[in-house]
Design a protein around this motif. Sequence first.
Motif, short mmCIF file in Angstrom:
data_model
loop_
_atom_site.label_atom_id
_atom_site.label_comp_id
_atom_site.label_asym_id
_atom_site.label_seq_id
_atom_site.Cartn_x
_atom_site.Cartn_y
_atom_site.Cartn_z
N THR A 35 -4.69 -13.12 -2.67
CA THR A 35 -3.67 -12.92 -3.70
C THR A 35 -3.79 -11.55 -4.35
N ASN A 36 -4.97 -10.95 -4.28
CA ASN A 36 -5.18 -9.61 -4.81
C ASN A 36 -4.82 -8.61 -3.70
N GLU A 37 -3.59 -8.15 -3.69
CA GLU A 37 -3.10 -7.30 -2.62
C GLU A 37 -3.84 -5.97 -2.52
N LYS A 38 -4.21 -5.39 -3.65
CA LYS A 38 -4.93 -4.12 -3.64
C LYS A 38 -6.30 -4.28 -2.98
N ALA A 39 -7.04 -5.31 -3.39
CA ALA A 39 -8.37 -5.56 -2.80
C ALA A 39 -8.24 -5.92 -1.32
N LEU A 40 -7.21 -6.67 -0.97
CA LEU A 40 -6.97 -7.03 0.42
C LEU A 40 -6.73 -5.78 1.26
N ASN A 41 -5.93 -4.87 0.76
CA ASN A 41 -5.65 -3.63 1.48
C ASN A 41 -6.92 -2.79 1.65
N GLU A 42 -7.79 -2.79 0.63
CA GLU A 42 -9.06 -2.04 0.73
C GLU A 42 -9.95 -2.62 1.83
N ILE A 43 -10.06 -3.94 1.88
CA ILE A 43 -10.86 -4.59 2.93
C ILE A 43 -10.24 -4.33 4.30
N TYR A 44 -8.93 -4.46 4.39
CA TYR A 44 -8.21 -4.21 5.63
C TYR A 44 -8.47 -2.79 6.15
N GLN A 45 -8.33 -1.80 5.27
CA GLN A 45 -8.55 -0.41 5.67
C GLN A 45 -10.01 -0.18 6.08
N ALA A 46 -10.94 -0.75 5.33
CA ALA A 46 -12.37 -0.59 5.66
C ALA A 46 -12.69 -1.21 7.02
N LEU A 47 -12.09 -2.36 7.31
CA LEU A 47 -12.31 -3.00 8.61
C LEU A 47 -11.74 -2.16 9.75
N LEU A 48 -10.56 -1.58 9.53
CA LEU A 48 -9.95 -0.73 10.57
C LEU A 48 -10.75 0.54 10.80
N ILE A 49 -11.34 1.09 9.74
CA ILE A 49 -12.18 2.28 9.90
C ILE A 49 -13.39 1.95 10.77
N GLN A 50 -14.00 0.80 10.55
CA GLN A 50 -15.18 0.38 11.31
C GLN A 50 -14.83 -0.09 12.72
N ASN A 51 -13.63 -0.62 12.90
CA ASN A 51 -13.21 -1.22 14.17
C ASN A 51 -11.81 -0.70 14.53
N ARG A 52 -11.79 0.50 15.04
CA ARG A 52 -10.52 1.21 15.29
C ARG A 52 -9.51 0.42 16.13
N TYR A 53 -9.99 -0.35 17.09
CA TYR A 53 -9.08 -1.06 17.99
C TYR A 53 -8.97 -2.55 17.68
N ALA A 54 -9.45 -2.93 16.52
CA ALA A 54 -9.43 -4.36 16.15
C ALA A 54 -8.00 -4.83 15.93
N LYS A 55 -7.80 -6.10 16.18
CA LYS A 55 -6.50 -6.74 15.94
C LYS A 55 -6.61 -7.46 14.60
N ILE A 56 -6.24 -6.73 13.55
CA ILE A 56 -6.33 -7.25 12.19
C ILE A 56 -4.95 -7.13 11.55
N GLU A 57 -4.53 -8.20 10.88
CA GLU A 57 -3.24 -8.19 10.23
C GLU A 57 -3.37 -8.75 8.82
N GLN A 58 -2.72 -8.07 7.87
CA GLN A 58 -2.63 -8.59 6.52
C GLN A 58 -1.48 -9.59 6.48
N MET A 59 -1.73 -10.73 5.90
CA MET A 59 -0.71 -11.78 5.84
C MET A 59 -0.27 -11.98 4.39
N PRO A 60 1.04 -12.08 4.17
CA PRO A 60 1.53 -12.29 2.80
C PRO A 60 1.45 -13.74 2.34
N CYS A 61 1.10 -14.64 3.25
CA CYS A 61 1.13 -16.07 2.94
C CYS A 61 -0.07 -16.79 3.56
N ALA A 62 -0.80 -17.55 2.74
CA ALA A 62 -1.96 -18.29 3.23
C ALA A 62 -1.56 -19.35 4.24
#
Length: 171
Positions: A35-62
Amino acid sequence: MQNVKTIAVIGASDKRNFAVLNELATRYQMLLFDTNEKALNEIYQALLIQNRYAKIEQMPCAVNASWEADIIILSGFCINDADTVQKIKKVATAKTIIIMENDDEFTKSINYQVSFDLIFPHSKIVEVININSDDSQEKEFLLEGHDSSALDTVSHIFEGIGFNTYVSQIN
């Protein structure tokens, strides 16, 4: 053992679980919700930096994240958020649900654990407790649950990404 392809992380902004999410992202498609979109985006970006080719998606709905996933991880605030838990209940049938606990949630939710089995009667609940809080030491996790195949699956996943697990099947 279940063939896992996609893991939904509900409550993904809990930074204490970053090491686990980082390793999971190397092998699995990840659907992240918080629900904390800012914190979610930070985690998402950090994961992509560590795993450039990872299949990670931010979801707007649980609910959508949980519906699309093979395994659902409840983490951080979501463990004790009755509203979020009730929302994903309908789509969690027959899925493994991992309750990722850290020290401070453990005492709050230890009594709530029984109700996870009642809330998700047709799901397989596996409680994962980080038993080693020192960052410099190897991560170790205690896995507890009733379903032996779910415990085997979660143990296989965690050991496959380099963590030690101790399994306790509750009868």
